[in-house]
Design an enzyme around this catalytic site. Structure first.
Site, PDB file in Angstrom:
ATOM      1  N   HIS B 418      -6.708  27.291 -15.981  1.00 19.66           N
ATOM      2  CA  HIS B 418      -8.137  27.000 -15.821  1.00 19.66           C
ATOM      3  C   HIS B 418      -8.412  25.526 -15.611  1.00 19.66           C
ATOM      4  CE1 HIS B 418     -12.230  28.161 -15.735  1.00 19.66           C
ATOM      5  NE2 HIS B 418     -12.167  29.163 -16.594  1.00 19.66           N
ATOM      6  N   ASP B 422     -10.846  28.267 -11.213  1.00 20.50           N
ATOM      7  CA  ASP B 422     -11.851  28.919 -12.043  1.00 20.50           C
ATOM      8  C   ASP B 422     -11.822  30.420 -11.815  1.00 20.50           C
ATOM      9  OD1 ASP B 422     -14.044  26.150 -11.356  1.00 20.50           O
ATOM     10  OD2 ASP B 422     -12.657  26.478 -13.032  1.00 20.50           O
TER      11      ASP B 422
END
Lengths: 235, 448, 348
Positions: B418, B422
């Site tokens: 992350h 995303d």
């Protein structure tokens, strides 16, 4: 048909002086260590002698030296583990001088010596057993019929071995606290089976089991290997 | 410095008594010369020296009884500080040489060259002047026998054979011993310096509470490979912001295609047709559509390769390894199938070259054949994601017109970093993989 | 590979060998050989066959049953017991453009024509530039209680000659493909059919008359990582059996079937040794100077740097094949002997 390791068999007749035999055995072990010779198995009898391992207590010898000598015996301190024991006529002594390989398992070697004794006695009709709760060796109830004591050379080659009472004169054992165990006695094949069991009768059976249990293919040792033992024959 | 331990003379022998020192501090010893006499409850013996050198320390008194494995003596054999010891030949084979004892760094931010990196250099540059053992320590009557393949591997990988205790007959160093000592490091540790991969991870590993083996338990030291895998996995978990997404894919057409054509495929191309090459091909397309998933984070820079090197996780006898199909974006499914089969086979026979386990831009793991339904893999650093292809199962699903039918379905999931990508991107990426698998006609690409 | 016994004789099932396959379409080694002969006889009318009892009788082992009826006496010739003449005739016919296949009733009888094979057939092209595409074929090998006159493995004698390609297949599909290749090859060839495998091995064999197995190509019949067993003929099946047991002990044995014993496929053998680093060469020809002696030399010479142990050989001694069953069993390498040899090799 799995491959067996070749081994020399030395079976000098008569009673072989203890010191000479011990010395000759150590020589064989050193040569085995250097890979000069194959494994060997020595099978013999000794004239009467008490031997003690290095940690055996002096007071385990109950007779004084004069008594021992008067009876025709000797006393020796040697390099194996364990307590006082007796070797003499009528007792089959087997010394396997084997290379143990890269990962020596001394406990396994002792178990195999016990196995040889168990199988030999079984063939002769005597049921004997190990007693891990007491001590290494082979037993009939509380009495030891076969003593076992081993030393390793540089952790890799075995010395000494086993001593099986065939028609041994067991009164000799009154002279020691046998194997350092005051509450346990000794016995012999003659006593257990009920007839005279001579070493000559037991020896070939034991040799066969040594070959089987240790995976050996025994052949007669060359003359110059056996000669030191023959030269030391007392009777 | 070599540490001499109370030897193991048999599995049931747990301690020994030093009866007598045969050497004093300051004495010279030759290889295999007896050092001390011991007595155990089974046998007595003298313990020979595994090395030549000078006795520097006697650590235990005569008459003392110590557990097997206790260090009782130190010998200076010229092997330098930090060597962690050969013990007497009777013990288990000596552990790795000096590189295993690299000092552990305190702060995780330090970019100290990790122990892992030392391993990188060795296999990558087989020195023509590889250390030839001038004296081989005597670890058994056959420890000096060096077979041709042992010498060749030692030469190629720059291994000093004097540091290996052989497990062959009589202490002989076998091919397997050399390969174990020189295994290509697990993926990730071979890529250009990662901040504090080795030492920090090692520090955390070392700090774990100690619980040695007790009654009824066995103990064995972990292999280099296991150590490297552990460090890599731990580092990945600590350094990536790991998230996870999954899609469900209808692979009914693929299953039928494979069933119909696997024999012909095998006959034509000499390799088995599995689902992995097809999924790999579909994933490569998705990576080309979403290049960020093919990228890595280097400090504060995003590095995006224009090619795809596909890492394929392979489990083998020594653990886990990730060989890499280089330039997979230029291959069709047949080429990918062949490359995977070749790499996997050579991984299992320990024949991968160091450059074949480096440089993956993305990784696929395929636990499906072992029976898993769903997996949450750990990212193979420095990749942005790792895709898991799990087990194909027939399930009742809703099809056109809201009917229920039985179809072959599979869960395909991805652990992703992350920090770099995303959720929306990760999901769209997976959706693309799914779309490819559900709509492509692989028959042509498979040469059928 | 299944090794079930098919009903012997296989007579009366139809003239064409393919009619003699089992119900599920598998062919025994013998039928595979017969199919190869039949298909090549059909394909090329220059192919002719000669031998003792091959025509009217259909062959001592019934390989050529039905051939006389189909192809006629001009192409399927019964000969007297005269091996030298059989070979000589074949050489002469080959010179004239025929492609003769000369059968010996047992490989043991080949030595009655030794001179014609080694001095003439193997050298003729070198001396005169004229091709002699002769196929010699014979049932060979022991383990069938046929004793020393009917059990020989003659391949070393004729490999020595240098001008003859020699094949010893272990599997029916290899037998069919190799025999076809031999018949189509312009060199003299020797095709040895192991008689213990004739009816004991069957498998699915290609029905495509164009399917060939290349000469001088070995095949890995079982992949493995720890030890390579290089072998051929009936010993391949014993090696595979031993490999199964060894796998249970954690030893992974790779079995390389040479298929052609002269010239051998060195590359496949060496590639295998590169993987395993341990070689056991297992062969039924005699230990001294048998085919395996050559293979061991090649490995030692060309794969030296990959060896982790000395190259081992396992083969019967140079001695007549015994007649008494326990003696013959002790004479030939058995599965237990192979396992013991691999154990020793692995432990070196």
């Amino acid at each position: 048909m799995t491959e067996r390791r070749p081994a020399w068999l030395l079976a000098p007749p008569g009673l072989i002086d203890y010191d000479v035999a011990n010395e000759a055995m150590h020589t064989l072990a050193r040569r085995r260590l250097d890979d000069e010779i194959p494994d060997s198995v020595i099978v013999l009898q000794h004239p009467p002698v008490f031997t003690a391992g290095r940690r055996a207590a002096e007071d385990e010898l109950l007779w004084d030296e004069a008594t021992v000598t008067a009876r025709g015996g000797a006393v020796r301190r040697i390099d194996r583990g364990g307590s006082f024991t007796f070797h003499g006529p009528g007792q089959l002594v087997v010394y396997p001088i084997l290379g143990l390989g890269g990962r020596p398992d001394a406990a396994a070697h002792l178990r195999r010596l016990e196995e040889v004794a168990i199988r030999t006695c079984a063939d002769l009709g005597a049921t004997v057993r190990r007693r891990a709760d007491v001590q290494t060796g082979v037993w009939v109830d509380d009495e030891k019929i076969c003593a076992i004591g081993v030393r390793l050379l540089r952790t890799r080659v075995t010395l000494h071995g086993m001593a099986l009472n065939c028609d041994t004169d067991l009164t000799w054992f009154d002279g020691i606290v046998a194997c350092g165990l005051p509450d346990h006695g000794v016995t012999s094949l003659t006593r257990v089976i009920g007839r005279d069991m001579r070493v000559d009768e037991v020896s070939p059976i034991a040799i066969r089991h040594v070959a089987d249990v240790f995976g050996l293919a025994p052949t007669e040792a060359p003359d110059e290997i056996v000669r030191p033992f023959l030269a030391a024959a007392v009777a | 410095m070599t540490s001499i331990q109370m030897p193991q003379l048999g599995e049931t022998i747990v301690e020994g008594t030093i009866l007598k020192w045969l050497k004093s501090e300051g004495d010279q010893v030759k290889a295999d010369e007896p050092l001390f006499e011991i007595s155990t409850d089974k046998v007595d013996t003298e313990v020979p020296s595994p090395v030549a050198g000078t006795v520097t320390k006697l650590l235990v008194a005569e008459g003392a009884t110590v557990p097997v494995g206790t260090a009782v003596m130190e010998i200076d054999d010229g092997s330098g500080a930090g060597g962690n010891g050969a013990s007497a030949p009777a013990s288990a084979p000596a552990a790795a040489p000096a590189q295993a004892a690299t000092p552990v760094a305190e702060g995780p931010a330090e970019a100290a060259p990790p122990a892992a990196q030392t391993q990188t250099q060795q296999p990558a540059a087989p020195a023509p002047t590889a250390p030839a053992p001038s004296t081989m320590p005597d670890r058994g009557p056959r420890s000096g026998i060096l077979s041709p393949i042992v010498r060749k591997l030692a030469r190629e990988r720059g291994i000093d054979l004097a540091t290996i205790a052989g497990t062959g007959e009589g202490g002989r160093i076998t091919k397997a011993d050399v390969l174990a000592a020189a295994a290509p490091p697990a993926a990730g540790t071979t890529v250009a310096p990662l901040p504090s991969v080795g030492p920090a991870a090692a520090a955390v590993m070392v700090a774990a509470p100690s619980m040695p083996a007790g009654q009824g338990e066995e103990a064995q030291p972990i292999s280099h490979i296991r150590k490297a895998i552990a460090a890599h996995m731990l580092a990945s978990t600590q350094q990536t912001a790991r998230a996870w997404t999954m899609v469900e894919v209808n692979v009914d057409r693929l299953v039928h295609l494979r069933e119909d054509s696997k024999e012909k495929f095998q006959a034509n191309f000499g390799v088995k047709l599995t689902y992995l090459p097809m999924v790999t091909r579909a994933t490569i397309d998705a990576l080309q559509q979403f290049p960020l998933v093919n990228s890595r984070l280097d400090g504060e820079t995003i590095v995006t390769p224009r090619f795809v090197n596909m890492g394929i996780a392979v489990s083998y006898d020594a653990g886990l390894i990730v060989p890499v199909v280089k330039g997979a974006d230029g291959m069709n499914t047949v080429g990918i199938a062949r490359a995977i089969a070749d790499l996997a086979a050579r991984a299992r026979s320990h024949q991968l070259q160091p450059d074949e386990v480096q440089g993956a831009t993305f990784t696929i793991t395929n636990p499906g054949p072992y029976g898993s339904l769903l997996s949450v893999p750990i990212i193979n650093q420095p990749n942005a994601g790792i895709l898991s292809l799990d087990g194909i199962q027939k399930r009742p699903v809703v099809v056109e017109d809201d009917a229920i039918a039985v179809r072959s379905m599979v869960y395909i999931s991805m652990s992703w970093d992350h920090r770099l990508i995303d959720g929306e991107l990760a999901t769209r990426f997976l959706a693309r993989v799914k779309h490819n698998l559900e709509t492509w006609d692989f028959a042509e690409d498979l040469g059928l | 590979m299944a090794s079930t016994t098919v009903e012997s004789g296989a007579a009366g099932h139809g003239a064409e060998p393919r009619g003699k396959r089992s119900e599920d379409g598998q062919a025994t080694y013998l039928i595979a050989v017969a199919e190869a002969l039949w298909e090549e006889m059909e394909r090329d009318e220059r192919v002719i066959m000669l031998g003792e009892d091959i025509g009217v009788y259909g062959g001592a082992f019934k390989v050529t049953e039905g051939f006389l009826e189909r192809f006629g006496p001009d192409r399927v010739m019964d000969t007297p017991i005269a091996e030298e003449t059989i070979v000589g005739f074949a050489v002469g016919a080959a010179m004239e453009g025929w492609r003769p296949i000369a059968e010996f009733q047992y490989s043991d009888f080949m030595t009655s024509g030794f001179d014609e094979i080694t001095t003439v057939l193997s050298r003729y092209h070198y001396r005169s530039g004229v091709r002699t595409p002769v196929v010699l074929r014979a049932p060979s090998g022991g383990g069938v209680r046929a004793s020393s006159f009917h059990s020989v493995n003659p391949e070393p004698w004729f490999a020595y000659a240098g001008g003859i390609k020699i094949m010893c297949p272990a599997f029916p599909s290899d037998a069919k493909g190799l025999l076809k290749s031999a018949i189509r090859d312009d060199n003299p060839t020797l095709f040895l059919e192991h008689k213990a495998l004739y009816r004991r091995i069957k498998e699915h064999v290609s029905e495509d008359p164009a399917a060939l197995v290349p000469i001088s190509s070995a095949a890995v019949k079982r992949p493995g990582d720890d030890v390579t067993i290089v072998t051929y003929g009936a010993m391949v099946h014993k090696a595979l059996e031993a490999a199964d047991t060894l796998a249970g002990r954690g030893i992974s044995a790779e079995v390389v079937d040479l298929r052609t014993v002269y010239p051998i496929d060195e590359e496949t053998v060496i590639r295998s040794i590169e993987k395993t680093s341990r070689a056991l060469v297992l062969y039924e020809s005699f230990h001294f100077l048998g085919i395996g002696a050559e293979v061991a030399s090649v490995i030692a010479e060309k794969a030296f740097e990959h060896l982790d142990a000395p190259v081992m050989r396992l083969a019967p001694p140079n001695h007549p094949v015994p007649f008494s069953p326990p003696l013959e069993d002790a004479f030939l390498p058995q599965v237990a002997d192979i396992e013991a040899a691999v154990d020793r090799l692995s432990a070196w």
